[in-house]
Enzyme design. Structure first.
Site, PDB file in Angstrom:
ATOM      1  N   LYS A   1     -52.279  65.771 100.248  1.00  0.00           N
ATOM      2  CA  LYS A   1     -52.736  65.287 101.878  1.00  0.00           C
ATOM      3  C   LYS A   1     -53.554  66.246 102.503  1.00  0.00           C
ATOM      4  O   LYS A   1     -54.220  66.084 103.179  1.00  0.00           O
ATOM      5  CB  LYS A   1     -51.175  65.736 102.465  1.00  0.00           C
ATOM      6  CG  LYS A   1     -50.116  64.754 102.065  1.00  0.00           C
ATOM      7  CD  LYS A   1     -48.961  64.825 103.035  1.00  0.00           C
ATOM      8  CE  LYS A   1     -48.085  66.352 103.006  1.00  0.00           C
ATOM      9  NZ  LYS A   1     -47.548  66.520 101.857  1.00  0.00           N
TER      10      LYS A   1
ATOM     11  N   ARG B   1     -41.816  65.266 109.311  1.00  0.00           N
ATOM     12  CA  ARG B   1     -40.842  65.473 108.102  1.00  0.00           C
ATOM     13  C   ARG B   1     -39.580  64.947 107.995  1.00  0.00           C
ATOM     14  O   ARG B   1     -38.777  65.100 107.223  1.00  0.00           O
ATOM     15  CB  ARG B   1     -41.140  66.919 107.458  1.00  0.00           C
ATOM     16  CG  ARG B   1     -42.436  67.429 106.844  1.00  0.00           C
ATOM     17  CD  ARG B   1     -42.262  68.804 106.782  1.00  0.00           C
ATOM     18  NE  ARG B   1     -42.802  69.229 105.519  1.00  0.00           N
ATOM     19  CZ  ARG B   1     -44.032  69.957 105.231  1.00  0.00           C
ATOM     20  NH1 ARG B   1     -44.923  70.043 106.111  1.00  0.00           N
ATOM     21  NH2 ARG B   1     -44.178  70.303 104.076  1.00  0.00           N
TER      22      ARG B   1
ATOM     23  N   ARG C   1     -52.233  76.563  92.771  1.00  0.00           N
ATOM     24  CA  ARG C   1     -53.014  76.272  94.066  1.00  0.00           C
ATOM     25  C   ARG C   1     -53.525  77.639  94.476  1.00  0.00           C
ATOM     26  O   ARG C   1     -52.858  78.608  94.625  1.00  0.00           O
ATOM     27  CB  ARG C   1     -52.156  75.389  94.989  1.00  0.00           C
ATOM     28  CG  ARG C   1     -52.785  75.084  96.351  1.00  0.00           C
ATOM     29  CD  ARG C   1     -52.290  73.959  97.179  1.00  0.00           C
ATOM     30  NE  ARG C   1     -50.944  74.382  97.609  1.00  0.00           N
ATOM     31  CZ  ARG C   1     -50.231  73.566  98.388  1.00  0.00           C
ATOM     32  NH1 ARG C   1     -50.801  72.454  98.664  1.00  0.00           N
ATOM     33  NH2 ARG C   1     -49.191  73.994  98.777  1.00  0.00           N
TER      34      ARG C   1
ATOM     35  N   ARG D   1     -50.529  80.771  98.276  1.00  0.00           N
ATOM     36  CA  ARG D   1     -49.261  80.832  99.363  1.00  0.00           C
ATOM     37  C   ARG D   1     -48.095  81.450  98.860  1.00  0.00           C
ATOM     38  O   ARG D   1     -47.533  81.227  97.608  1.00  0.00           O
ATOM     39  CB  ARG D   1     -49.258  79.155  99.975  1.00  0.00           C
ATOM     40  CG  ARG D   1     -50.033  79.136 100.983  1.00  0.00           C
ATOM     41  CD  ARG D   1     -49.980  77.480 101.006  1.00  0.00           C
ATOM     42  NE  ARG D   1     -48.605  76.973 101.349  1.00  0.00           N
ATOM     43  CZ  ARG D   1     -48.301  75.609 101.598  1.00  0.00           C
ATOM     44  NH1 ARG D   1     -49.277  74.841 101.916  1.00  0.00           N
ATOM     45  NH2 ARG D   1     -47.126  75.201 101.598  1.00  0.00           N
TER      46      ARG D   1
ATOM     47  N   ARG E   1     -38.782  73.010  98.298  1.00  0.00           N
ATOM     48  CA  ARG E   1     -39.365  72.444  99.078  1.00  0.00           C
ATOM     49  C   ARG E   1     -39.542  70.724  98.636  1.00  0.00           C
ATOM     50  O   ARG E   1     -39.429  69.946  99.444  1.00  0.00           O
ATOM     51  CB  ARG E   1     -40.844  72.597  99.085  1.00  0.00           C
ATOM     52  CG  ARG E   1     -41.055  74.086  99.964  1.00  0.00           C
ATOM     53  CD  ARG E   1     -42.445  74.908  99.558  1.00  0.00           C
ATOM     54  NE  ARG E   1     -43.450  74.164  99.801  1.00  0.00           N
ATOM     55  CZ  ARG E   1     -44.574  74.462  99.158  1.00  0.00           C
ATOM     56  NH1 ARG E   1     -44.769  75.307  98.423  1.00  0.00           N
ATOM     57  NH2 ARG E   1     -45.689  73.447  99.508  1.00  0.00           N
TER      58      ARG E   1
HETATM   59  P1  AMP Z   1     -46.946  72.641 104.227  1.00  0.00           P
HETATM   60  O1  AMP Z   1     -48.193  73.504 104.707  1.00  0.00           O
HETATM   61  O2  AMP Z   1     -47.151  71.371 104.839  1.00  0.00           O
HETATM   62  O3  AMP Z   1     -46.648  72.581 103.065  1.00  0.00           O
HETATM   63  O4  AMP Z   1     -45.620  73.500 104.981  1.00  0.00           O
HETATM   64  C1  AMP Z   1     -45.313  74.626 104.532  1.00  0.00           C
HETATM   65  C2  AMP Z   1     -43.876  74.858 105.258  1.00  0.00           C
HETATM   66  O5  AMP Z   1     -44.142  75.135 106.719  1.00  0.00           O
HETATM   67  C3  AMP Z   1     -43.005  73.734 104.985  1.00  0.00           C
HETATM   68  O6  AMP Z   1     -42.287  74.219 103.378  1.00  0.00           O
HETATM   69  C4  AMP Z   1     -41.917  74.193 105.989  1.00  0.00           C
HETATM   70  O7  AMP Z   1     -41.269  75.548 105.692  1.00  0.00           O
HETATM   71  C5  AMP Z   1     -42.935  74.497 107.377  1.00  0.00           C
HETATM   72  N1  AMP Z   1     -42.930  73.034 107.678  1.00  0.00           N
HETATM   73  C6  AMP Z   1     -44.481  72.546 108.006  1.00  0.00           C
HETATM   74  N2  AMP Z   1     -44.436  71.457 108.673  1.00  0.00           N
HETATM   75  C7  AMP Z   1     -43.170  71.249 108.950  1.00  0.00           C
HETATM   76  C8  AMP Z   1     -42.280  70.241 109.652  1.00  0.00           C
HETATM   77  N3  AMP Z   1     -43.008  69.197 110.223  1.00  0.00           N
HETATM   78  N4  AMP Z   1     -40.833  70.389 110.089  1.00  0.00           N
HETATM   79  C9  AMP Z   1     -40.478  71.647 109.459  1.00  0.00           C
HETATM   80  N5  AMP Z   1     -41.145  72.400 108.696  1.00  0.00           N
HETATM   81  C10 AMP Z   1     -42.257  72.377 108.756  1.00  0.00           C
END
Ligand code: AMP
Length: 211
Positions: free
Chosen positions: A13, A86, A125, A158, A169
């Site tokens: 994404k 999400r 990554r 990360r 996750r």
């Molecule tokens: P990402 O960068 O999209 O992989 O998000 C990293 C982390 O941020 C996720 O594992 C969640 O802990 C938090 N996070 C990001 N977007 C959301 C969302 N829409 N709802 C809840 N937690 C989120």
């Protein structure tokens, strides 16, 4: 046009958003990036979100939705929603927020990918501290080790890209996010994201956008 990218962590994404922003004048709204920015600048929101992110869990809907609502006040067109919504509750809230702004989601791309591929992608990554572009130690190496090709920013791993966090996750994705495939079935375009380079993925998606 507003687009949602739906797919498991590691499905591509972020890189796809990067291509769509560079080539097609979209703006990426990544809730993960917004949370990470808040963590870096130690805001209350960042401190709250960090507790959940460190464990690979989702940040509560109320916190996430109000952050997105605030963002949409300043920009709500030509957006790529990356990592939001999400949950069903976030999807319902987003519909309402956009309706209030006389706007809507036009297309939802579901990046379908085999779970066995994801672990390899996420464990290798690295992301740029400045522009958030993502690299991979085997599949997408930077020209200079540890340095972003685009802005010379430092590449970091990360904290939630560790195997135990990745499992949590993926579980959160399967139980809370995958049901959105049904929620968006009328707008959903399924893209085979297995065995496909970032530019192939971009070509597949852009053929449906018509830009
Ligand atoms: P990402 O960068 O999209 O992989 O998000 C990293 C982390 O941020 C996720 O594992 C969640 O802990 C938090 N996070 C990001 N977007 C959301 C969302 N829409 N709802 C809840 N937690 C989120």
């Amino acid at each position: 046009m507003n687009i949602i990218l739906l797919g498991a962590p590691g499905s591509g994404k972020g890189t796809l958003s990067e291509f769509l922003c560079d080539k097609n004048n979209f703006t990426q709204l990544s809730t993960g990036d917004l949370f990470r920015e808040n963590i870096s600048s130690k805001t209350d929101l960042g401190l709250e979100a960090q507790k959940y992110m460190n464990e690979g869990k989702l940040v509560p809907d109320s916190v996430t939705n109000s952050m997105v609502e605030k963002y949409l006040e300043s920009k709500n067109t030509n957006l790529i929603f990356d990592g939001f919504p999400r949950t069903d509750e976030q999807a319902l809230a987003l519909d309402q927020m956009l309706k209030n702004l006389n706007n809507q989601i036009d297309k939802v791309f579901y990046l379908e990918i085999d779970e066995s591929v994801l672990l390899g992608r996420l464990t290798g990554r690295m992301i740029c501290k400045i522009c958030k572009r993502s690299y991979h130690k085997v599949n997408r190496k930077p020209l200079k080790e540890g340095i972003c090709d685009f802005d010379n920013g430092e590449l970091i791993v990360r904290p939630d890209d560790q195997e135990d966090k990745i499992k949590t996750r993926l579980e959160a994705y399967n139980t809370q996010t995958a049901p959105l495939i049904e929620f968006y079935k009328n707008k959903l375009i399924k893209i085979d994201a297995d065995n496909c380079s970032p530019s192939e993925l971009y070509d597949r998606v852009v053929s449906f956008i018509g830009v």
